[in-house]
Design an enzyme around this catalytic site. Structure first.
Site, PDB file in Angstrom:
ATOM      1  CG  ASP A 142      44.485  39.708  45.838  1.00  0.00           C
ATOM      2  OD1 ASP A 142      43.777  38.751  46.242  1.00  0.00           O
ATOM      3  OD2 ASP A 142      44.114  40.893  45.903  1.00  0.00           O
ATOM      4  CE  LYS A 167      41.902  37.168  48.920  1.00  0.00           C
ATOM      5  NZ  LYS A 167      41.666  38.617  48.775  1.00  0.00           N
ATOM      6  NE  ARG A 169      42.462  33.542  44.155  1.00  0.00           N
ATOM      7  CZ  ARG A 169      42.388  34.868  44.100  1.00  0.00           C
ATOM      8  NH1 ARG A 169      43.062  35.613  44.970  1.00  0.00           N
ATOM      9  NH2 ARG A 169      41.649  35.446  43.172  1.00  0.00           N
ATOM     10  NE  ARG A 180      44.312  38.883  41.699  1.00  0.00           N
ATOM     11  CZ  ARG A 180      44.881  40.062  41.530  1.00  0.00           C
ATOM     12  NH1 ARG A 180      46.082  40.136  40.975  1.00  0.00           N
ATOM     13  NH2 ARG A 180      44.277  41.166  41.899  1.00  0.00           N
TER      14      ARG A 180
END
Length: 198
Positions: A85, A112, A116, A158
């Protein structure tokens, strides 16, 4: 204890800063969850672990981060589970490191909250960073040139936080298209970031 994946954003901010120490208290120090901190150390950041104690069955610690000259590194599949993460923010730190940072064995990033790998690389390029993706990772080539541009998060918290940190640390004009998406994991992130850089 505090979430190390949230703490990693502020450790990364400190890693990219021009000076001064940052102290994070009560952070979970479980060795399986602090891989991002080990990578930052390898990139040259000085990290001290103090006041280690038990907190709800987990080790916790005060972490003191001091910036140093950053250098690129290699992150492979053996490390990925302990920092999956945190890879978006580590990619942003790599943008300010000397040399090349290569990440592999991270295909899980593609499934995710967003893809990402593609999203981080696309946004790095959009703000002026030399980066490229491949099937299970990416390469980032660091520099100290000014960074500016608009980051498209696709609602991924994120990614929003990682580029928020990069913008704050670099002094660049980086705009986040959906800053409110951070509420998923860290509702007070933007105010905490503002306090950290004040």
């Amino acid at each position: 204890p505090g979430d190390p994946s949230s703490a990693a954003f502020f450790a990364s901010l400190s890693a990219m800063s021009s000076g001064g120490d940052l102290t994070l208290t009560g952070v979970c120090a479980n060795p399986t969850r602090v891989g991002a901190f080990r990578v930052l150390e390898r990139m040259g950041v000085r990290i001290g672990w103090e006041d280690i104690a038990d907190s709800g069955g987990e080790p916790s610690a005060t972490i003191v981060i001091a910036p140093r000259a950053l250098k690129g590194t290699v992150i492979d599949g053996n490390e990925v589970p302990s920092l999956i993460d945190e890879l978006p923010v580590l990619a942003c730190v790599a943008a300010r490191a000397e040399g090349e940072t290569r990440v592999s064995g991270a295909a899980e990033l593609r499934v995710k909250e967003s893809d990402r790998i593609a999203l981080v690389v696309r946004n790095l390029v959009a703000v002026g960073v030399d980066a490229e993706e491949f099937d299970d990772g990416f390469i980032v080539r660091g520099s100290d040139r000014p960074l500016r541009g608009r980051v498209v998060t696709e609602g991924d918290h994120r990614v929003a936080m990682a580029f928020g940190v990069l913008g704050a640390a670099s002094g660049g004009a980086i705009e986040i298209d959906d800053p409110a998406c951070v509420v998923v994991s860290y509702p007070t992130f933007w105010s905490d970031l503002a306090n950290a850089v004040a």
